[in-house]
Design a protein around this motif. Sequence first.
Motif, PDB file in Angstrom:
ATOM      1  N   THR A  26     -24.851  -8.764 -20.747  1.00  0.00           N
ATOM      2  CA  THR A  26     -26.305  -8.946 -20.693  1.00  0.00           C
ATOM      3  C   THR A  26     -27.029  -7.630 -20.499  1.00  0.00           C
ATOM      4  O   THR A  26     -28.187  -7.612 -20.083  1.00  0.00           O
ATOM      5  N   MET A  27     -26.354  -6.530 -20.787  1.00  0.00           N
ATOM      6  CA  MET A  27     -26.934  -5.205 -20.552  1.00  0.00           C
ATOM      7  C   MET A  27     -27.530  -4.600 -21.819  1.00  0.00           C
ATOM      8  O   MET A  27     -28.043  -3.482 -21.781  1.00  0.00           O
ATOM      9  N   GLY A  28     -27.412  -5.314 -22.943  1.00  0.00           N
ATOM     10  CA  GLY A  28     -27.933  -4.779 -24.198  1.00  0.00           C
ATOM     11  C   GLY A  28     -27.131  -3.616 -24.739  1.00  0.00           C
ATOM     12  O   GLY A  28     -27.635  -2.821 -25.544  1.00  0.00           O
ATOM     13  N   HIS A  29     -25.878  -3.502 -24.305  1.00  0.00           N
ATOM     14  CA  HIS A  29     -25.041  -2.390 -24.764  1.00  0.00           C
ATOM     15  C   HIS A  29     -24.668  -2.533 -26.238  1.00  0.00           C
ATOM     16  O   HIS A  29     -24.362  -3.621 -26.709  1.00  0.00           O
ATOM     17  N   ASP A  30     -24.670  -1.392 -26.935  1.00  0.00           N
ATOM     18  CA  ASP A  30     -24.301  -1.419 -28.349  1.00  0.00           C
ATOM     19  C   ASP A  30     -22.791  -1.505 -28.534  1.00  0.00           C
ATOM     20  O   ASP A  30     -22.302  -2.201 -29.404  1.00  0.00           O
ATOM     21  N   LYS A  31     -22.050  -0.768 -27.754  1.00  0.00           N
ATOM     22  CA  LYS A  31     -20.609  -0.679 -27.978  1.00  0.00           C
ATOM     23  C   LYS A  31     -19.864  -1.671 -27.095  1.00  0.00           C
ATOM     24  O   LYS A  31     -20.167  -1.820 -25.914  1.00  0.00           O
ATOM     25  N   MET A  32     -18.890  -2.320 -27.713  1.00  0.00           N
ATOM     26  CA  MET A  32     -18.024  -3.232 -26.970  1.00  0.00           C
ATOM     27  C   MET A  32     -16.584  -2.995 -27.385  1.00  0.00           C
ATOM     28  O   MET A  32     -16.311  -2.503 -28.489  1.00  0.00           O
ATOM     29  N   TYR A  33     -15.673  -3.345 -26.472  1.00  0.00           N
ATOM     30  CA  TYR A  33     -14.267  -2.992 -26.653  1.00  0.00           C
ATOM     31  C   TYR A  33     -13.380  -4.142 -26.185  1.00  0.00           C
ATOM     32  O   TYR A  33     -13.743  -4.881 -25.260  1.00  0.00           O
ATOM     33  N   ASP A  38      -0.559  -4.990 -20.056  1.00  0.00           N
ATOM     34  CA  ASP A  38       0.534  -5.728 -19.446  1.00  0.00           C
ATOM     35  C   ASP A  38       0.604  -5.375 -17.963  1.00  0.00           C
ATOM     36  O   ASP A  38       0.125  -4.310 -17.555  1.00  0.00           O
ATOM     37  N   PRO A  39       1.176  -6.228 -17.110  1.00  0.00           N
ATOM     38  CA  PRO A  39       1.198  -5.975 -15.660  1.00  0.00           C
ATOM     39  C   PRO A  39       1.816  -4.621 -15.323  1.00  0.00           C
ATOM     40  O   PRO A  39       2.907  -4.289 -15.779  1.00  0.00           O
ATOM     41  N   GLY A  40       1.103  -3.846 -14.523  1.00  0.00           N
ATOM     42  CA  GLY A  40       1.601  -2.542 -14.093  1.00  0.00           C
ATOM     43  C   GLY A  40       1.646  -1.501 -15.182  1.00  0.00           C
ATOM     44  O   GLY A  40       2.299  -0.464 -15.019  1.00  0.00           O
ATOM     45  N   MET A  41       0.969  -1.753 -16.279  1.00  0.00           N
ATOM     46  CA  MET A  41       1.028  -0.851 -17.428  1.00  0.00           C
ATOM     47  C   MET A  41      -0.352  -0.275 -17.756  1.00  0.00           C
ATOM     48  O   MET A  41      -1.347  -0.589 -17.098  1.00  0.00           O
ATOM     49  N   GLU A  42      -0.368   0.564 -18.796  1.00  0.00           N
ATOM     50  CA  GLU A  42      -1.613   1.208 -19.209  1.00  0.00           C
ATOM     51  C   GLU A  42      -2.523   0.232 -19.955  1.00  0.00           C
ATOM     52  O   GLU A  42      -2.102  -0.838 -20.358  1.00  0.00           O
ATOM     53  N   LEU A  43      -3.745   0.663 -20.183  1.00  0.00           N
ATOM     54  CA  LEU A  43      -4.677  -0.066 -21.048  1.00  0.00           C
ATOM     55  C   LEU A  43      -4.531   0.464 -22.477  1.00  0.00           C
ATOM     56  O   LEU A  43      -4.479   1.678 -22.695  1.00  0.00           O
ATOM     57  N   HIS A  44      -4.504  -0.446 -23.430  1.00  0.00           N
ATOM     58  CA  HIS A  44      -4.424  -0.053 -24.834  1.00  0.00           C
ATOM     59  C   HIS A  44      -5.607  -0.638 -25.590  1.00  0.00           C
ATOM     60  O   HIS A  44      -5.823  -1.852 -25.566  1.00  0.00           O
ATOM     61  N   LEU A  45      -6.327   0.212 -26.294  1.00  0.00           N
ATOM     62  CA  LEU A  45      -7.483  -0.233 -27.064  1.00  0.00           C
ATOM     63  C   LEU A  45      -7.020  -0.957 -28.320  1.00  0.00           C
ATOM     64  O   LEU A  45      -6.257  -0.398 -29.123  1.00  0.00           O
ATOM     65  N   ILE A  46      -7.454  -2.199 -28.515  1.00  0.00           N
ATOM     66  CA  ILE A  46      -7.055  -2.961 -29.694  1.00  0.00           C
ATOM     67  C   ILE A  46      -8.218  -3.173 -30.676  1.00  0.00           C
ATOM     68  O   ILE A  46      -7.995  -3.289 -31.884  1.00  0.00           O
ATOM     69  N   HIS A  47      -9.448  -3.256 -30.193  1.00  0.00           N
ATOM     70  CA  HIS A  47     -10.611  -3.393 -31.078  1.00  0.00           C
ATOM     71  C   HIS A  47     -11.835  -2.771 -30.404  1.00  0.00           C
ATOM     72  O   HIS A  47     -11.916  -2.731 -29.177  1.00  0.00           O
ATOM     73  N   TYR A  48     -12.784  -2.319 -31.234  1.00  0.00           N
ATOM     74  CA  TYR A  48     -14.073  -1.927 -30.693  1.00  0.00           C
ATOM     75  C   TYR A  48     -15.154  -2.126 -31.741  1.00  0.00           C
ATOM     76  O   TYR A  48     -14.866  -2.338 -32.929  1.00  0.00           O
ATOM     77  N   SER A  49     -16.371  -2.058 -31.265  1.00  0.00           N
ATOM     78  CA  SER A  49     -17.522  -2.314 -32.136  1.00  0.00           C
ATOM     79  C   SER A  49     -18.662  -1.389 -31.731  1.00  0.00           C
ATOM     80  O   SER A  49     -18.952  -1.223 -30.547  1.00  0.00           O
TER      81      SER A  49
END
Lengths: 115, 112
Positions: A26-33, A38-49
Amino acid sequence: EADIYQTPRYLVIGTGKKITLECSQTMGHDKMYWYQQDPGMELHLIHYSYGVNSTEKGDLSSESTVSRIRTEHFPLTLESARPSHTSQYLCASSSLGGTANEKLFFGSGTQLSVL
Amino acid sequence: GESVGLHLPTLSVQEGDNSIINCAYSNSASDYFIWYKQESGKGPQFIIDIRSNMDKRQGQRVTVLLNKTVKHLSLQIAATQPGDSAVYFCAENIEYGNKLVFGAGTILRVKS
């Protein structure tokens, strides 16, 4: 305080089912991701807009698809869920600024378990 | 390369001590860096950021140090508290205005 919401919070589903994970901000942000973690693991980017009608694949290959018909909404869909899709899915948003400022606001995540 | 499947390192500290969490970033052209804190079952939360034209920035009980020569970022937490227990991720902005890339993360455990 960021206002970004993900539903459902937890989802247990059988193999082969189609699922959609919801994300709204609800912040009017243009970019979303969408990130996968996985538990105890890194974050991996799979999609963005970058905005409405814009979708891009991230760094990690994913069988999911996304759509961006409205600024505030960025759903992620799996046409046929498999056990290998079991993971936490995190949605985030940020505003497009004139400087290199990519502070992301994250939702609480959806924990998906595919049996 | 991408460290897929890497288990996170753990830092254990005594309550009241200072904590230092380190992060090595990959791209010398990165111009913006962020530290995030992720508590169990929650999404990451912003802690502090720093631009590449600075080498130090302070917040409330936290300090971020940037050493561009060796591509190293650190997060210092003063007087660590049990509520600081979480996973801490650094992130770098690789391309101008494009997307953040997250580091591997460090688990911080605070012993009472």
